[in-house]
Design a protein around this motif. Sequence first.
Motif, PDB file in Angstrom:
ATOM      1  N   GLY A   1      -4.921  -7.713  11.835  1.00 41.31           N
ATOM      2  CA  GLY A   1      -5.090  -6.250  11.810  1.00 41.31           C
ATOM      3  C   GLY A   1      -5.568  -5.622  11.278  1.00 41.31           C
TER       4      GLY A   1
ATOM      5  N   ILE B   1      -0.728  -4.593  11.525  1.00 42.71           N
ATOM      6  CA  ILE B   1      -1.001  -6.165  12.537  1.00 42.71           C
ATOM      7  C   ILE B   1      -1.382  -5.822  14.443  1.00 42.71           C
TER       8      ILE B   1
ATOM      9  N   ARG C   1      -3.718 -15.485   1.895  1.00 40.87           N
ATOM     10  CA  ARG C   1      -2.330 -15.902   2.359  1.00 40.87           C
ATOM     11  C   ARG C   1      -2.348 -17.109   3.261  1.00 40.87           C
TER      12      ARG C   1
ATOM     13  N   ASN D   1      -7.525  -6.643   7.314  1.00 37.28           N
ATOM     14  CA  ASN D   1      -8.572  -7.588   6.330  1.00 37.28           C
ATOM     15  C   ASN D   1      -8.904  -7.020   5.128  1.00 37.28           C
ATOM     16  N   LEU D   2      -8.137  -6.909   4.305  1.00 43.16           N
ATOM     17  CA  LEU D   2      -8.293  -5.913   3.166  1.00 43.16           C
ATOM     18  C   LEU D   2      -9.534  -7.000   1.928  1.00 43.16           C
TER      19      LEU D   2
HETATM   20  C1  GDG Z   1      -1.516  -7.498   6.761  1.00 47.66           C
HETATM   21  C2  GDG Z   1      -2.265  -7.289   7.972  1.00 47.66           C
HETATM   22  C3  GDG Z   1      -3.593  -6.300   6.716  1.00 47.66           C
HETATM   23  C4  GDG Z   1      -4.143 -11.832  -1.931  1.00 47.66           C
HETATM   24  N1  GDG Z   1      -3.809 -12.777  -2.560  1.00 47.66           N
HETATM   25  C5  GDG Z   1      -3.697 -12.218  -3.316  1.00 47.66           C
HETATM   26  C6  GDG Z   1      -3.575 -10.676  -3.568  1.00 47.66           C
HETATM   27  N2  GDG Z   1      -3.740 -10.840  -2.535  1.00 47.66           N
HETATM   28  C7  GDG Z   1      -3.997  -9.555  -1.709  1.00 47.66           C
HETATM   29  C8  GDG Z   1      -5.615  -9.505  -1.722  1.00 47.66           C
HETATM   30  C9  GDG Z   1      -5.022  -7.849  -0.644  1.00 47.66           C
HETATM   31  C10 GDG Z   1      -3.912  -8.266   0.387  1.00 47.66           C
HETATM   32  O1  GDG Z   1      -3.268  -9.394  -0.610  1.00 47.66           O
HETATM   33  C11 GDG Z   1      -3.595  -8.845   1.307  1.00 47.66           C
HETATM   34  O2  GDG Z   1      -4.206  -8.414   2.500  1.00 47.66           O
HETATM   35  P1  GDG Z   1      -5.323  -9.090   3.587  1.00 47.66           P
HETATM   36  O3  GDG Z   1      -5.435  -7.561   4.498  1.00 47.66           O
HETATM   37  O4  GDG Z   1      -6.171 -10.187   3.322  1.00 47.66           O
HETATM   38  O5  GDG Z   1      -3.937  -9.416   5.324  1.00 47.66           O
HETATM   39  P2  GDG Z   1      -2.920  -9.973   5.132  1.00 47.66           P
HETATM   40  O6  GDG Z   1      -1.957 -10.096   4.036  1.00 47.66           O
HETATM   41  O7  GDG Z   1      -2.032 -10.314   6.222  1.00 47.66           O
HETATM   42  O8  GDG Z   1      -1.769  -7.723   5.491  1.00 47.66           O
HETATM   43  C12 GDG Z   1      -3.851  -7.340   7.089  1.00 47.66           C
HETATM   44  C13 GDG Z   1      -2.964  -5.810   6.044  1.00 47.66           C
HETATM   45  O9  GDG Z   1      -1.578  -5.545   6.523  1.00 47.66           O
HETATM   46  C14 GDG Z   1      -2.940  -4.143   5.331  1.00 47.66           C
HETATM   47  O10 GDG Z   1      -2.799  -3.027   6.414  1.00 47.66           O
HETATM   48  O11 GDG Z   1      -5.423  -5.511   6.533  1.00 47.66           O
HETATM   49  O12 GDG Z   1      -4.539  -7.152   8.759  1.00 47.66           O
HETATM   50  O13 GDG Z   1      -1.883  -9.221   8.487  1.00 47.66           O
HETATM   51  O14 GDG Z   1      -4.969  -6.794  -1.182  1.00 47.66           O
HETATM   52  O15 GDG Z   1      -5.910  -8.934  -2.540  1.00 47.66           O
HETATM   53  N3  GDG Z   1      -3.347 -10.248  -4.936  1.00 47.66           N
HETATM   54  C15 GDG Z   1      -3.267 -10.607  -5.591  1.00 47.66           C
HETATM   55  N4  GDG Z   1      -3.047 -11.590  -6.415  1.00 47.66           N
HETATM   56  C16 GDG Z   1      -4.019 -13.075  -4.605  1.00 47.66           C
HETATM   57  O16 GDG Z   1      -3.547 -13.796  -5.633  1.00 47.66           O
HETATM   58  N5  GDG Z   1      -2.821 -10.289  -7.125  1.00 47.66           N
END
Ligand code: GDG
Length: 479
Positions: free
Chosen positions: A375, A166, A275, A377-378
Motif C-alpha cells: 500500500g 493496503i 514483516r 511501506n513505512l
Molecule cells: C500496512 C500496509 C502501509 C516492523 N518490524 C518492527 C517494527 N516494524 C514497523 C515498521 C513500520 C511498520 O512496522 C510496518 O509498516 P509497513 O508500512 O512497512 O508495512 P505493513 O505492516 O504491511 O503496513 C503498508 C501501512 O499499513 C500503513 O498504512 O504502509 O503498505 O501493508 O512502521 O517500523 N517496529 C518495531 N519493531 C519491529 O521489529 N518497533
Amino acid sequence: MTDKGSADLVIVANRLPVDRVTNADGSVGWRRSPGGLVTALEPVLRANEGAWIGWPGSTETELEPFMEDGLRLVPVGLSDQEVEYFYEGFSNGTLWPLYHDVVAKPEFHRDWWIDYVKVNQRFADRAAEIASEGASVWVQDYQMQLVPQMLRELRPDLRIGFFLHIPFPPAELFQQLPWRRQILEGLLGADLVGFQLAGGAANFVRLVRQRVGHKTHRDMVYLPDGRTVKAAAFPISIDTAVFQKLAESDSVAERAAEIRTELGNPRTIFLGIDRLDYTKGIYARLRAYSELVRDGHFDVEDTVFVQVATPSRERVGQYRVLRDDIDRLVGRINGDLGRIGKPVISYLHSSYPQHEMAALYRAADIMVVTPLRDGMNLVAKEYVACRLEDDGALVLSEFAGAADELRQAWLVNPYDINGMKSALREAYDAEPREINRRMRAMRKTVLENDVSRWAQHFLEELAATRPEHGKVVRDSTPR
Ligand code: GDG
C-alpha cells in the motif's frame, strides 16, 4: 438506536492501539503499541472527546471500555472461531492476497464470510452506541469494509470516513471475490473513502460504476438517494519527528556504531526490515543479493546483508510455508557462500524496539525495500527520516506506494532479478555526491509530509462532506 453516546470522534480499527501485558506481580496492564497511526490521532482524539474501538488481541476475557493514558478505548471481543474465520481467514487469507495482486492464492470460504459480516456488525453496533449526535467516525482498513454501510443504517446522522491502508485492486482481480458487491456497498456507506494512491481510488470508482451501477464523475459517486461519496488519495506517512529525534540521540548513534562493530566493521551494510509476509519480496531480494556475492561483485569480507523479518500471522498456513522457504534459502546461501564469522546474510527472525530499529537504519548504508505490492511501506520512509546526514541509498520497489513520492530512490521491478542486481550494484557504486543529492530530495518529502498532516488532511476533507450535517471536528495542533 435512540441513545446517543458522547464521543465526537470515533476511530474504528481491527486492533486497539495497546497490547495486553502481564506485569511481574501477575497483574494485567496495557502497553501502547508503537505506530504512527495512534500518535497522529492522539491529539485530535483528545481535542474531540474521542474514542477508539478495536479488538484487544486476545480471546480470553470480555472487557469493559477503559481509559489508558488519557485515551478512551472500547474493546470488542472476538471468539476463537472468529479469530480463525474473520481475522486469519477472510481478512488475511482472502482479502490480503486478493488486494495484493494475488501474489498468493486467495481462498474463498463461505464460513469465513459469515464471520466477517458478523464481526463487522459488532464493530458497527459499538460505534453506533458511543458516537454522539452528528459525530465523525473514521473506519480503518480491509478488516472493516462493511462497517460504513452498517453504521450508516443505524446512525444516518454521522459523518463516516474510511481509509484503506493496503492497495485497492484493479477490477480484473477484485471481481473474483464472490462477495464483491457487498464489499463495494459496504464502503459506499462512507462519505469519504480514502486510498493510499489515486490509482486505488480510480479502481474503486470504476468498480462501483460497473458492478453497482451508480453514476460517477471523476472522484465522486452519486447514490440514488441523493447522497454522494467521494473517493480520494491520502498517502500515509510516519511520525517523522519521533524517528528524527531517535536518530539524533547519542544512544542510537552508539548502538549503530556497536552494530557495525558486531558485524565485523564491513565497508557496506545492506538492510531489509519487513514483516515476514509474502508480499514483501524477501525471497527474490535475497536471491538477487546472493548472486552478486556468488559472481564476485560483493565480497563477504567487507559486505553484509542484514535481514530483519518480524514474525507475523504465524497461524496462517501461507506464512508458515514462507518462513520455511526463507529459512532454507538463507541457510543455503550462507552455507554455500559464507565464511567463518562472515555470513552473507545476517538473518533475524524477531521484532525489536523502535530504538533498535532506528539504530539499524542509522547503521545501514543501503536500504533494500522490494515488495511485490505494498500500500505504502513505512519502512522506506523511516529509513529516510533517520539519515540525518543525507547519506544512505534506498533501493525501492516500483510497486510500493512509497515509490510515488520517493522518486529519487533506485527504483526496481521486484520480479526482475537481473534488474534488482543492477540497482544494488549501482547503489553500491554510487558517488557520495549522487547519494546525497537523492537522499536530500527524499528527506524533504518525508519531513514535509508526516502522519499528523495526513490525519489532518483526511479529517478536513471528511468535515467538508455533508456540510449541512455533523459537528465540526475541532482541529488540534499536534505537539
Ligand atoms: C500496512 C500496509 C502501509 C516492523 N518490524 C518492527 C517494527 N516494524 C514497523 C515498521 C513500520 C511498520 O512496522 C510496518 O509498516 P509497513 O508500512 O512497512 O508495512 P505493513 O505492516 O504491511 O503496513 C503498508 C501501512 O499499513 C500503513 O498504512 O504502509 O503498505 O501493508 O512502521 O517500523 N517496529 C518495531 N519493531 C519491529 O521489529 N518497533
